[in-house]
Design a protein around this motif. Structure first.
Motif, PDB file in Angstrom:
ATOM      1  N   VAL A  78      -9.662   0.849   1.236  1.00 42.56           N
ATOM      2  CA  VAL A  78      -8.610   1.139   2.144  1.00 42.56           C
ATOM      3  C   VAL A  78      -7.674  -0.037   2.441  1.00 42.56           C
ATOM      4  N   VAL A  79      -6.471   0.133   2.046  1.00 45.32           N
ATOM      5  CA  VAL A  79      -5.291  -0.801   2.364  1.00 45.32           C
ATOM      6  C   VAL A  79      -4.679  -0.654   3.847  1.00 45.32           C
ATOM      7  N   LEU A  80      -4.903  -1.639   4.742  1.00 45.11           N
ATOM      8  CA  LEU A  80      -4.317  -1.133   6.139  1.00 45.11           C
ATOM      9  C   LEU A  80      -3.163  -2.328   6.269  1.00 45.11           C
ATOM     10  N   GLN A 110      -7.266   4.338  -0.030  1.00 43.02           N
ATOM     11  CA  GLN A 110      -6.431   5.070   0.859  1.00 43.02           C
ATOM     12  C   GLN A 110      -5.615   4.121   1.776  1.00 43.02           C
ATOM     13  N   PHE A 111      -4.331   4.233   1.868  1.00 43.83           N
ATOM     14  CA  PHE A 111      -3.388   3.329   2.599  1.00 43.83           C
ATOM     15  C   PHE A 111      -3.419   3.983   4.029  1.00 43.83           C
ATOM     16  N   VAL A 112      -3.384   3.053   5.039  1.00 43.30           N
ATOM     17  CA  VAL A 112      -3.421   3.213   6.504  1.00 43.30           C
ATOM     18  C   VAL A 112      -2.603   2.273   6.949  1.00 43.30           C
ATOM     19  N   GLY A 113      -1.456   2.757   7.846  1.00 43.73           N
ATOM     20  CA  GLY A 113      -0.659   1.919   8.475  1.00 43.73           C
ATOM     21  C   GLY A 113      -1.010   1.723  10.102  1.00 43.73           C
ATOM     22  N   ILE A 114      -0.607   0.636  10.732  1.00 43.39           N
ATOM     23  CA  ILE A 114      -0.708   0.591  11.970  1.00 43.39           C
ATOM     24  C   ILE A 114       0.480   0.246  12.485  1.00 43.39           C
ATOM     25  N   ASN A 115       1.226   0.985  13.459  1.00 49.41           N
ATOM     26  CA  ASN A 115       2.551   0.947  13.851  1.00 49.41           C
ATOM     27  C   ASN A 115       2.450   0.246  15.259  1.00 49.41           C
ATOM     28  N   TYR A 135       1.558   8.224   3.763  1.00 49.44           N
ATOM     29  CA  TYR A 135       0.212   8.009   4.307  1.00 49.44           C
ATOM     30  C   TYR A 135       0.216   7.761   5.885  1.00 49.44           C
ATOM     31  N   PRO A 136      -0.754   7.999   6.429  1.00 45.94           N
ATOM     32  CA  PRO A 136      -0.822   7.955   7.960  1.00 45.94           C
ATOM     33  C   PRO A 136      -0.739   6.754   8.237  1.00 45.94           C
ATOM     34  N   SER A 137      -0.105   6.707   9.741  1.00 52.43           N
ATOM     35  CA  SER A 137      -0.290   5.338  10.512  1.00 52.43           C
ATOM     36  C   SER A 137      -0.519   5.614  11.832  1.00 52.43           C
ATOM     37  N   ALA A 158      -0.005 -11.836  12.046  1.00 45.45           N
ATOM     38  CA  ALA A 158       1.354 -11.684  12.176  1.00 45.45           C
ATOM     39  C   ALA A 158       1.875  -9.966  11.973  1.00 45.45           C
ATOM     40  N   ILE A 159       3.038  -9.777  11.886  1.00 46.98           N
ATOM     41  CA  ILE A 159       3.692  -8.686  11.494  1.00 46.98           C
ATOM     42  C   ILE A 159       4.990  -8.775  10.334  1.00 46.98           C
ATOM     43  N   PRO A 160       4.738  -8.222   9.173  1.00 48.45           N
ATOM     44  CA  PRO A 160       3.672  -7.546   8.690  1.00 48.45           C
ATOM     45  C   PRO A 160       2.424  -8.410   8.296  1.00 48.45           C
ATOM     46  N   SER A 161       1.228  -7.562   8.318  1.00 43.87           N
ATOM     47  CA  SER A 161       0.022  -8.082   7.974  1.00 43.87           C
ATOM     48  C   SER A 161      -0.653  -7.047   6.917  1.00 43.87           C
ATOM     49  N   THR A 162      -1.409  -7.128   5.886  1.00 51.12           N
ATOM     50  CA  THR A 162      -1.919  -6.256   5.257  1.00 51.12           C
ATOM     51  C   THR A 162      -3.356  -6.762   4.871  1.00 51.12           C
ATOM     52  N   LEU A 163      -4.320  -5.797   4.882  1.00 56.93           N
ATOM     53  CA  LEU A 163      -5.646  -6.113   4.845  1.00 56.93           C
ATOM     54  C   LEU A 163      -6.191  -5.054   3.714  1.00 56.93           C
ATOM     55  N   VAL A 164      -7.189  -5.582   3.002  1.00 57.03           N
ATOM     56  CA  VAL A 164      -8.084  -4.573   1.969  1.00 57.03           C
ATOM     57  C   VAL A 164      -9.349  -4.407   2.210  1.00 57.03           C
ATOM     58  N   ILE A 165      -9.760  -3.405   2.695  1.00 58.85           N
ATOM     59  CA  ILE A 165     -11.014  -3.023   3.164  1.00 58.85           C
ATOM     60  C   ILE A 165     -11.973  -2.400   1.923  1.00 58.85           C
ATOM     61  N   ASP A 166     -13.028  -3.178   1.706  1.00 57.82           N
ATOM     62  CA  ASP A 166     -13.929  -2.547   0.777  1.00 57.82           C
ATOM     63  C   ASP A 166     -14.473  -0.981   1.083  1.00 57.82           C
ATOM     64  N   ARG A 167     -15.210  -0.669  -0.204  1.00 58.38           N
ATOM     65  CA  ARG A 167     -15.983   0.725   0.172  1.00 58.38           C
ATOM     66  C   ARG A 167     -17.007   0.584   0.984  1.00 58.38           C
TER      67      ARG A 167
END
Length: 195
Positions: A78-80, A110-115, A135-137, A158-167
């Motif tokens: 997941v890419v958040l 799967q990409f997911v955003g947080i607005n 992709y959903p946010s 910070a905004i923006p921030s991006t995380l990669v979450i493993d399986r």
């Protein structure tokens, strides 16, 4: 201050902190203490497999008024991405995120955003429409979801921030700045290659 107002005050303080650091090039710390992660020269922090912290179960309504839970994507990478429609680096990186999301979806990413900090959902919807984000946010105008990350983890700061979450649902990498397509792919590739 009444006890019932305390959570709201904490959420407002967190939102204010995020706004003050909004649209910055990001920090270099992860919340202090023995964090188990290292920051590369490219500004991407990573944690080796086996030393990662679990991502909190982020859930709620999306900007399209659908219910979403991050835990439903366990087994996928997941890419958040934390973003706001008012944030210039968010606007710059949006096409990169969408392109990589489409390219890697067949590989189980799967990409997911947080607005965050958009007081009106229509601003978030207009942003997604303008930049073709499919992709959903999650819609988090008060930034309460950020409070679910434990201090000392690879939490968004910070905004923006991006995380990669493993399986396994654990935080593997983080960037606290807008990402080029190349940096984003470099951030995801090692986690995607894990078995």
């Amino acid at each position: 201050m009444s006890a019932s107002r305390t959570p709201v005050s904490v959420a407002v303080a967190a939102a204010a902190t995020l706004l003050l650091s909004a649209c910055t090039s990001g920090g270099v710390s992860g919340g202090g203490g023995d964090t188990n992660f290292i920051m590369g020269k490219d500004g991407i922090s990573t944690v080796e497999k086996g030393k990662r912290d679990p991502a909190p179960d982020l859930s709620g309504k999306t900007i399209d008024d659908q219910q979403l839970s991050l835990s439903s994507y366990k087994g996928k990478v997941v890419v958040l991405n934390v973003w706001g429609s008012w944030c210039s680096p968010c606007r710059a990186e949006a096409p990169n995120l969408e392109k990589v999301a489409k390219d890697l979806q067949p590989q189980g990413v799967q990409f997911v955003g947080i607005n965050v900090a958009d007081p009106q959902v229509r601003s978030a919807r207009a942003f997604e429409e303008q930049y073709g984000v499919t992709y959903p946010s999650l819609y988090d105008p008060s930034s309460k979801l950020m409070l679910r990350f434990k201090k000392g983890t690879l939490n968004p700061q910070a905004i923006p921030s991006t995380l990669v979450i493993d399986r396994e649902g654990k935080i593997a990498a983080r960037s606290l700045a807008g990402l080029s397509e190349a940096k984003l792919r470099k951030m995801i590739a090692p986690v995607l290659a894990e078995k």
